[in-house]
Design an enzyme around this catalytic site. Sequence first.
Site, PDB file in Angstrom:
ATOM      1  N   SER A  18       0.840  -1.211   0.000  1.00  6.94           N
ATOM      2  CA  SER A  18       0.000   0.000   0.000  1.00  6.94           C
ATOM      3  C   SER A  18       0.869   1.253   0.000  1.00  6.94           C
ATOM      4  O   SER A  18       0.615   2.204  -0.747  1.00  6.94           O
ATOM      5  CB  SER A  18      -0.885   0.025   1.251  1.00  6.94           C
ATOM      6  OG  SER A  18      -1.811  -1.015   1.219  1.00  6.94           O
ATOM      7  N   ASP A  77      -7.342  -7.975   4.440  1.00 10.57           N
ATOM      8  CA  ASP A  77      -6.563  -8.856   3.559  1.00 10.57           C
ATOM      9  C   ASP A  77      -6.041 -10.099   4.287  1.00 10.57           C
ATOM     10  O   ASP A  77      -5.454 -10.985   3.654  1.00 10.57           O
ATOM     11  CB  ASP A  77      -5.362  -8.095   2.971  1.00 10.57           C
ATOM     12  CG  ASP A  77      -5.799  -7.001   2.011  1.00 10.57           C
ATOM     13  OD1 ASP A  77      -6.921  -7.102   1.472  1.00 10.57           O
ATOM     14  OD2 ASP A  77      -5.030  -6.054   1.799  1.00 10.57           O
ATOM     15  N   SER A 117     -13.387   1.770   2.600  1.00  9.44           N
ATOM     16  CA  SER A 117     -12.406   1.456   1.556  1.00  9.44           C
ATOM     17  C   SER A 117     -11.331   2.529   1.483  1.00  9.44           C
ATOM     18  O   SER A 117     -11.601   3.682   1.124  1.00  9.44           O
ATOM     19  CB  SER A 117     -13.093   1.324   0.189  1.00  9.44           C
ATOM     20  OG  SER A 117     -12.099   1.268  -0.817  1.00  9.44           O
TER      21      SER A 117
HETATM   22  C1  S3P Z   1      -5.683  -1.215   0.020  1.00  6.60           C
HETATM   23  C2  S3P Z   1      -6.936  -1.171   0.573  1.00  6.60           C
HETATM   24  C3  S3P Z   1      -7.768  -2.363   0.785  1.00  6.60           C
HETATM   25  C4  S3P Z   1      -6.965  -3.652   0.651  1.00  6.60           C
HETATM   26  C5  S3P Z   1      -6.039  -3.617  -0.516  1.00  6.60           C
HETATM   27  C6  S3P Z   1      -5.053  -2.471  -0.388  1.00  6.60           C
HETATM   28  C7  S3P Z   1      -4.940   0.055  -0.143  1.00  6.60           C
HETATM   29  O1  S3P Z   1      -8.804  -2.385  -0.175  1.00  6.60           O
HETATM   30  O2  S3P Z   1      -7.837  -4.759   0.560  1.00  6.60           O
HETATM   31  O3  S3P Z   1      -5.315  -4.822  -0.610  1.00  6.60           O
HETATM   32  O4  S3P Z   1      -3.720   0.027  -0.361  1.00  6.60           O
HETATM   33  O5  S3P Z   1      -5.574   1.127  -0.039  1.00  6.60           O
HETATM   34  P1  S3P Z   1     -10.152  -1.509   0.029  1.00  6.60           P
HETATM   35  O6  S3P Z   1      -9.774  -0.107   0.015  1.00  6.60           O
HETATM   36  O7  S3P Z   1     -11.046  -1.848  -1.115  1.00  6.60           O
HETATM   37  O8  S3P Z   1     -10.709  -1.940   1.323  1.00  6.60           O
END
Ligand code: S3P
Length: 449
Positions: free
Chosen positions: A28, A325, A173
């Site tokens: 991320s 995750d 999200s």
């Molecule tokens: C992430 C947010 C999450 C996660 C993804 C990485 C990010 O998804 O599942 O693997 O880096 O912002 P969502 O924002 O859809 O919850």
Amino acid sequence: MNTQYNQTLISYPINNLKGTLVISGDKSISHRAIILGSLTIGKTIITGLLEGEDVKATIGAVQKLGASVKRIAPGHYVVQGVGTGGYFQPDNVIDCGNAGTGVRLLIGAVATTPITVTFTGDSSLRSRPMGRVTEPIRQFGTKIHGRESDQLPMTVIGTHDPIPISYRLPVPSAQVKSAILLAGLNTPGQTEVIEESSTRDHTERMLKAFGAELTIENQRGAKKITLNGYAELQPQKVVVPGDPSSAAFLIAAGLLAENSTITVKNVGMNPTRTGVFKTLVEMGAQIDIEELPEQSGEPVANLTVRYSSLQGITVPPERAPTMIDEYPILAAVASIANGDTVMRGIKEMRIKETDRIHAMVKGLEECGVETTEFEDGFTVHGQGPGSISGDCTCRSYYDHRIAMSFLCLGLAARKPVKVDDGSAIATSFPEFVRSMNFCGAKVQEGGQL
Ligand code: S3P
């Protein structure tokens, strides 16, 4: 994308894993460092960047948008950005591979610059819903045309004349929140995002570090994030901490293989990410946390796990955004806990790289683990150590976390566990097999059951 499918991997039952490893960079944070670096004028220096396929796709994307990204050494990159609103019109379609975070953040990043960009991805990414991002982004005045209205390939026609928005997230999200904030950078006035449940806040932390004016207020239990528009970002030195989502697999390996002790160094411990460690400790896991100085505004620690006797628990649904995750690997560990582990309030898992509830339920059944599936989650009926039969092939559905979860489970099975295709592991944790085997696991390509 350089994707090699059908790489079967097999994991043999093993006890006694031992080792100390440094985990690779957070996915991320790596995406965000590349994108924010590309939106500054000047040189952003990144160390510890994850060199997974997803992040490489984001590097390729910002290069097509006019930024220069140079690799100096492993994990060490220099990004020469073009400034907010400075992206060039790309001369071709941008392929984001398997990277859901990459494409969703980039849709926001290009939305308020007057260029036309068509995004595509691999078959998994092309089947994922983008409506949750396009809906708020259209409110800035951006035109978006997607296949079947909200799927990739998708053309984003950035607006000349963006209008700031105030948006309450209908689902927790971080990707949607981040896309809106990135669109807000080249928008006049103030862009607001309100979230009821806290999702990972790397974008907010990094935007502040890059000099954006951003405030966070509590609003009757919700979090209101306000970004001042027409932001000028200053290039930074970013040290990417290790990925807690990748570390979770090695921690789980230490809990699945009897008599193990594993230390994972340099793990990002942002509280919006660490729900899985909290849950494992509640199940009885011995995890020692040695706190280290912050890295680029993110808490970091060394984690040591010792094989422990585990009890099933009910995971509080409100914890889901901090470990969304990690449910696949938690489910693998729950299989050797005593009693039921109930994981609900996680419908979001159905729209990740694959439907992860379905993928885990099916694969666990193959391994001889009983489960109950619900629309919003599942229960793993753990029967304690020694209860996993193995001698089976689990489908990964080209999902990195599903593949790694079953390979970890193989450690605790009576017979090996095979995964039909582990090639997606390279998207987030290219060192996975090497790291497991370094600790004494036996994870191999191909092989007979
Ligand atoms: C992430 C947010 C999450 C996660 C993804 C990485 C990010 O998804 O599942 O693997 O880096 O912002 P969502 O924002 O859809 O919850």
